[in-house]
Structure formats: C-alpha cells, structure tokens
Design a protein around this motif. Structure first.
Motif, PDB file in Angstrom:
ATOM      1  N   ARG A  97      -6.390-134.402 -47.259  1.00  0.00           N
ATOM      2  CA  ARG A  97      -6.484-133.097 -45.372  1.00  0.00           C
ATOM      3  C   ARG A  97      -4.375-132.765 -45.662  1.00  0.00           C
ATOM      4  O   ARG A  97      -4.320-131.600 -45.392  1.00  0.00           O
ATOM      5  N   PHE A  98      -4.238-133.255 -46.500  1.00  0.00           N
ATOM      6  CA  PHE A  98      -2.702-132.337 -46.835  1.00  0.00           C
ATOM      7  C   PHE A  98      -2.920-131.381 -47.702  1.00  0.00           C
ATOM      8  O   PHE A  98      -2.543-129.801 -47.438  1.00  0.00           O
ATOM      9  N   ASN A  99      -4.114-131.003 -48.477  1.00  0.00           N
ATOM     10  CA  ASN A  99      -4.729-129.947 -49.008  1.00  0.00           C
ATOM     11  C   ASN A  99      -4.731-128.699 -48.193  1.00  0.00           C
ATOM     12  O   ASN A  99      -4.946-128.045 -48.391  1.00  0.00           O
ATOM     13  N   LEU A 100      -5.823-129.064 -47.244  1.00  0.00           N
ATOM     14  CA  LEU A 100      -6.260-128.638 -45.818  1.00  0.00           C
ATOM     15  C   LEU A 100      -5.105-127.550 -45.345  1.00  0.00           C
ATOM     16  O   LEU A 100      -4.978-126.581 -45.227  1.00  0.00           O
ATOM     17  N   VAL A 101      -3.996-128.655 -45.274  1.00  0.00           N
ATOM     18  CA  VAL A 101      -2.450-128.425 -44.610  1.00  0.00           C
ATOM     19  C   VAL A 101      -2.425-126.603 -45.065  1.00  0.00           C
ATOM     20  O   VAL A 101      -1.823-126.066 -44.994  1.00  0.00           O
ATOM     21  N   TYR A 102      -1.855-127.767 -46.618  1.00  0.00           N
ATOM     22  CA  TYR A 102      -1.787-126.508 -48.056  1.00  0.00           C
ATOM     23  C   TYR A 102      -2.466-124.879 -47.983  1.00  0.00           C
ATOM     24  O   TYR A 102      -1.536-124.217 -48.005  1.00  0.00           O
ATOM     25  N   THR A 103      -3.234-125.331 -47.751  1.00  0.00           N
ATOM     26  CA  THR A 103      -4.157-124.043 -48.282  1.00  0.00           C
ATOM     27  C   THR A 103      -4.399-123.127 -46.399  1.00  0.00           C
ATOM     28  O   THR A 103      -4.218-121.889 -46.838  1.00  0.00           O
ATOM     29  N   LYS A 104      -3.718-123.884 -45.706  1.00  0.00           N
ATOM     30  CA  LYS A 104      -4.260-122.979 -44.479  1.00  0.00           C
ATOM     31  C   LYS A 104      -3.006-122.427 -44.237  1.00  0.00           C
ATOM     32  O   LYS A 104      -2.608-121.776 -43.574  1.00  0.00           O
ATOM     33  N   HIS A 105      -1.639-123.090 -44.209  1.00  0.00           N
ATOM     34  CA  HIS A 105      -0.749-123.082 -43.405  1.00  0.00           C
ATOM     35  C   HIS A 105       0.559-122.372 -44.880  1.00  0.00           C
ATOM     36  O   HIS A 105       1.673-122.759 -44.380  1.00  0.00           O
ATOM     37  N   LYS A 106       0.185-121.637 -45.833  1.00  0.00           N
ATOM     38  CA  LYS A 106       1.057-121.496 -46.739  1.00  0.00           C
ATOM     39  C   LYS A 106       1.992-121.080 -46.223  1.00  0.00           C
ATOM     40  O   LYS A 106       2.711-120.759 -46.686  1.00  0.00           O
ATOM     41  N   ASN A 107       1.854-119.622 -45.673  1.00  0.00           N
ATOM     42  CA  ASN A 107       2.993-118.760 -44.143  1.00  0.00           C
ATOM     43  C   ASN A 107       4.032-119.896 -43.960  1.00  0.00           C
ATOM     44  O   ASN A 107       5.197-119.502 -43.181  1.00  0.00           O
ATOM     45  N   ALA A 108       3.858-121.014 -43.579  1.00  0.00           N
ATOM     46  CA  ALA A 108       5.025-122.405 -42.777  1.00  0.00           C
ATOM     47  C   ALA A 108       6.107-121.964 -43.685  1.00  0.00           C
ATOM     48  O   ALA A 108       5.775-122.166 -44.483  1.00  0.00           O
ATOM     49  N   ASN A 109       7.232-122.076 -42.143  1.00  0.00           N
ATOM     50  CA  ASN A 109       8.414-122.058 -43.265  1.00  0.00           C
ATOM     51  C   ASN A 109       8.955-123.243 -44.589  1.00  0.00           C
ATOM     52  O   ASN A 109       9.707-123.388 -44.904  1.00  0.00           O
TER      53      ASN A 109
ATOM     54  N   MET B  54      -1.715-131.006 -36.649  1.00  0.00           N
ATOM     55  CA  MET B  54      -0.668-131.439 -36.268  1.00  0.00           C
ATOM     56  C   MET B  54       0.154-131.369 -37.044  1.00  0.00           C
ATOM     57  O   MET B  54       1.365-130.730 -36.674  1.00  0.00           O
ATOM     58  N   LEU B  55       0.076-131.897 -38.646  1.00  0.00           N
ATOM     59  CA  LEU B  55       0.958-131.877 -39.851  1.00  0.00           C
ATOM     60  C   LEU B  55       1.122-130.808 -40.063  1.00  0.00           C
ATOM     61  O   LEU B  55       2.472-129.561 -40.111  1.00  0.00           O
ATOM     62  N   GLY B  56      -0.038-129.299 -39.689  1.00  0.00           N
ATOM     63  CA  GLY B  56      -0.078-127.997 -40.051  1.00  0.00           C
ATOM     64  C   GLY B  56       1.558-126.970 -39.180  1.00  0.00           C
ATOM     65  O   GLY B  56       1.918-126.997 -39.497  1.00  0.00           O
ATOM     66  N   ALA B  57       1.553-127.933 -37.924  1.00  0.00           N
ATOM     67  CA  ALA B  57       2.358-127.026 -37.081  1.00  0.00           C
ATOM     68  C   ALA B  57       3.288-127.876 -36.689  1.00  0.00           C
ATOM     69  O   ALA B  57       4.342-126.665 -37.092  1.00  0.00           O
ATOM     70  N   ILE B  58       3.688-128.462 -37.705  1.00  0.00           N
ATOM     71  CA  ILE B  58       5.025-129.544 -37.798  1.00  0.00           C
ATOM     72  C   ILE B  58       5.541-128.303 -38.864  1.00  0.00           C
ATOM     73  O   ILE B  58       6.758-127.975 -38.988  1.00  0.00           O
ATOM     74  N   LEU B  59       4.563-127.268 -40.262  1.00  0.00           N
ATOM     75  CA  LEU B  59       5.265-128.119 -40.718  1.00  0.00           C
ATOM     76  C   LEU B  59       6.205-126.180 -40.658  1.00  0.00           C
ATOM     77  O   LEU B  59       7.213-125.559 -41.629  1.00  0.00           O
ATOM     78  N   HIS B  60       5.479-125.756 -39.649  1.00  0.00           N
ATOM     79  CA  HIS B  60       6.373-124.509 -39.083  1.00  0.00           C
ATOM     80  C   HIS B  60       7.506-124.217 -38.452  1.00  0.00           C
ATOM     81  O   HIS B  60       8.014-123.455 -38.284  1.00  0.00           O
ATOM     82  N   HIS B  61       7.708-126.204 -37.944  1.00  0.00           N
ATOM     83  CA  HIS B  61       9.177-125.682 -37.528  1.00  0.00           C
ATOM     84  C   HIS B  61      10.136-126.936 -37.736  1.00  0.00           C
ATOM     85  O   HIS B  61      11.243-127.427 -37.587  1.00  0.00           O
ATOM     86  N   ALA B  62      10.085-127.501 -38.942  1.00  0.00           N
ATOM     87  CA  ALA B  62      10.649-128.907 -40.089  1.00  0.00           C
ATOM     88  C   ALA B  62       9.554-129.021 -41.237  1.00  0.00           C
ATOM     89  O   ALA B  62       8.554-129.350 -41.309  1.00  0.00           O
TER      90      ALA B  62
END
Ligand SMILES: [Fe+2]
Ligand SMILES: [Fe+2]
Lengths: 208, 244
Positions: A97-109, B54-62
């Motif tokens: 799941r972390f991996n999924l987040v990592y690839t999907k949200h590359k641009n997250a701050n 959720m984790l993905g969305a959070i990482l846009h803010h924190a």
C-alpha cells in the motif's frame, strides 16, 4: 518477495493442512504404544519363555513414543511458521500500500517523508523472511526425522516376524503388535509424504 | 480521495472522503485531520480499503511523522479497521479511543502504536496550539463512544451522529436541511439505540458553541443547520428495531 496473494493464501492453508495431516498420526501412534506396552506386560509374565520378545516390544514402545513427540514438534513448528507468515503478510500488505501511495502521489508535497517508513518496513520484512526460512528448514528436518523413524519401525516389524517364527506361545501376540506397527508406520509415512506435498506449496512461495 | 480544508486559522481542519476509486459495496466515510505546527491528529481514519487513498491524500498536507495521534470514536470497521496498517506506518503514534474497546480493537493488529483509553467521562488532548475535548457520546451508537470538540475552531466531529446515507458524489455541506432529512432518518432510527442517551447528548451539545457539526458519513452541518439538526434529532424516536 512474491506478491501473488493466491500463493500466500495457499501458504496458510498448507501449514494448517500439515497440522491436520499429522493430527490423525497421534491417535495411531498412541494405539501402537498401548499395544507395545501390553505386549511388554505379557512378555514380563512369560519370563524365560519370551526371551528375544522383550527387547523388540521395548523398541516398538520407544518408536511409538518418538512418533508422538515428533508429531507434537511438527505441529508446534507448523504453528510457529504460520504465525511468522501472518506477521510477514501484514508487513508485506502495508508495504504494497505504501508503494501504491508512492507511485500514485509522486507530486504530493510530503511524499518524501514516506521513504523512511518504507525502508523501515523493508528491513522488517527482510528479518521476518530470514526467520521464516529458518523455521521452514526446521520443519523440513522434523518431517525427515519422522520419516526416518517410520523406516526403522518397518524394519523392526520385519525383524519381529522372524523372531515370532521361533517362539510359539507368544507368536500370535507379537505378530499382532508387529502388524499393527507395520500398518501404523505405513500410515504415518503416507501422512508425512502428504505433508511434504503441502510443504512444496510453501517452498514455492519462499523461493518466489 | 478528495480532501477539503474546512478550517484554517492558526491550525487546520481537513476532511477526506468522496473517494471515486472506492469499491461501490463499501459505505462512503469522512475522515478528518487536525494539523498544528508540531502535530497532527487523524480522526476516524477509516477502513482497510481507504488506507492507501487516505495516506496519499494526507501526504499533500503533512509529513508522515507529523501525525502523532489517532482517534477512533468507536470500534466499527468503517472507523478503524485500518489500524493494523497505520501501526506499520506510524509506529510511534498514540491511539485515543474508548477504554472499553481496547482489547477488541487490538484484534485489528496493533504492536507499535500506544493505546490511550479515553475514560467514560471523556478527556482532553493538547496538540500544542490547540486544546481538544473528547466528549462522551456513549450509545450513539456504540456502548463506548466519543466525539471531538475543538472550541477554537468551533467544530464538533460527531462520528455517526448526523450521518446520512447518500451518493459519494454529494456535496460537502448540507444546503437544504428539509431535503436532507430522508437521507438520515432511517440511519438514526436504526443505528442509534437509546432515546435517553440521545437526549442527554443533545442537552450537553447545546451548551457548546458549534459552527460545524461534522459527521463520519454524509455532509457537514453549518451555522443554523446545526441547531436544526439538534431539534430534529431531539424529536426523533430511535431504537426502532424493537416494536414499542
Ligand atoms: Fe459506527
Ligand atoms: Fe460509521
């Protein structure tokens, strides 16, 4: 590390199946032990008439005891392995799941902050995987020694048949014990080979 | 997973939900997060299925390590079945949840996170620049249940109270209260078991200053809709699965 969830699922089933295969062994081994104890009692009463008979019944009893202990150890090892597998699966699940987040949200701050977490879980997965392999080898060894034990049980059964031809009075009784040992050894060997079959599924997972 | 900033004045409130990728067969949930300079509190973080979005969305803010605290209003799967995954992500975090559910919640798998049981009478948590209250809401609907009140932002995170069953594309705020009633009536009648608990909660909540009443399903009540909701809920007979 394999990510095939079907394979992982079969790993838990396989481990539970080994325990189930060997569950029936327990009753059989206890039955042999009882028969051997019975025979020992009779031979003790027979005194000199049953010389040559006694060491055999002693040995049969010992072997059935070994089988009982062996089954307990195998069950314990399978349970431990299953617990480690659950633990490993949980880390693996989180990591995916972390991996999924990592690839999907590359641009997250704040995406970089996830790397440390991923490294930590990776390390944990590696340690668990080592532990798992170690326990798996232990289980293989236990099954091998059970197989070995049953092979000597079968030789004892044949030896006792030769002995029975020279002793007449106790012939029938010893023959019953020898037969039951032979049957039991065959049965247990079958179960052990069934367990090996399940183990192949598990090995396929750990090599994947 | 959509995220909406619902408050931003010294500290922030975020609402997460309306996930377009969520499997249709699972109920849509709202997750909330309060972020201060040093810490972040994640409220009713949701089920296993919403963990990754959720984790993905959070990482846009924190940052991950910014999340120091989790809160579970009660023990339901849509509230906190993701616990085992958060346990891997945030090993140093604390989970604030009803004390009576501790040994039950641990079934979700919790080796690292510290469980802080909230006593029956409620408690408080200080996130640095903001002090939050865990307000008792027992039997609404779980036998150990709390809401989170932020006196500075004047927001009450009200768990399943105020929940509505509707499309996951619906707006964030209730616009027409009368129109909203059919979407929440059955939910409250069936899921809330006790009229006594309900009325006790309403009495206590009426004393709070609330701009936003933010439930875990459906839409947020704003301004006069908060009072309209409390009036409507007060008049509603609940626990209807048992014929009176
Ligand atoms: Fe609930
Ligand atoms: Fe809910």
């Amino acid at each position: 590390m394999s990510t095939d969830s079907k394979l992982k699922e079969s790993r838990f089933v396989a481990l539970a199946s080994i325990a189930a295969e060997l569950h029936s062994v327990m009753a059989v081994a206890k039955g042999v032990s009882l028969a051997a104890k019975n025979a020992k009692y009779i031979s003790a009463q027979a005194g000199e008439n049953a010389l040559g008979f006694q060491p055999i019944t002693d040995f049969i009893d010992e072997i059935s005891q070994q089988a009982i202990t062996g089954v307990n150890s195998i069950n314990e090892a399978a349970l431990k392995l299953s617990k480690i597998a659950v633990y490993e699966q949980r880390s693996c699940n989180a990591y995916q799941r972390f991996n999924l987040v990592y690839t999907k949200h590359k641009n997250a701050n704040h995406i970089k902050s996830l790397s440390d977490t991923m490294i930590r879980v990776e390390d944990k997965m590696e340690t668990t995987s080592k532990k798992y392999k170690h326990r798996l080898n232990e289980l293989v060894e236990l099954l091998e020694s059970m197989d070995e034990c049953m092979r000597s049980a079968q030789s004892i059964a044949s030896v006792s048949r030769i002995v029975t031809s020279s002793s007449n009075e106790y012939q029938a009784k010893l023959e019953i014990v020898a037969n039951s040992l032979d049957e039991a050894a065959k049965f247990i060997k079958e179960k052990v080979s069934g367990s090996y079959h399940h183990l192949n599924h598990i090995k396929a997972y750990s090599n994947g | 997973m959509k995220s909406t900033k619902i408050y931003d004045n010294g500290h922030q409130w975020f609402m997460f939900g309306r996930d377009p990728e969520k499997p249709e067969s699972i109920i849509d949930t709202n997750q909330y997060m309060i972020v201060t300079d040093e810490r972040a509190l994640l409220m009713d973080p949701g089920g296993i299925e919403v963990f990754a979005p959720m984790l993905g969305a959070i990482l846009h803010h924190a940052n991950v390590e910014h999340i120091t605290d989790l809160f579970a209003s009660h023990q339901d799967p849509d509230i906190i079945s993701s616990l085992g995954l958060w346990d891997q992500a945030l090993p140093h975090a604390k989970l604030h949840a009803p004390w009576i559910w501790e040994s039950f919640l641990r079934h979700f798998g919790m080796e690292n996170i510290q469980y802080v049981g909230i006593p029956d009478e409620g408690s408080e948590i200080n996130l640095g620049t903001v002090n939050l209250k865990f307000i008792p809401a027992h039997y609404l609907h779980a036998s150990g249940n709390y809401h989170v009140y932020d006196p500075k932002a004047r927001i009450l995170m009200s768990g399943d109270v105020g929940a509505a069953l509707e499309s996951d594309q619906s707006p964030i705020f209730v616009d027409d209260f009368e129109e909203h009633i059919p979407k929440m009536k059955m939910f409250h009648q069936r899921w809330m078991p006790s009229n006594r608990a309900k009325n006790d909660w309403i009495k206590r909540v009426r004393e709070l200053e609330i701009d936003y009443l933010a439930p875990q399903h459906g839409r947020i009540f704003k301004g006069e809709n908060v009072t309209k909701f409390l009036d409507w809920f007060e008049a509603l007979e609940v626990g209807t699965a048992i014929a009176s």
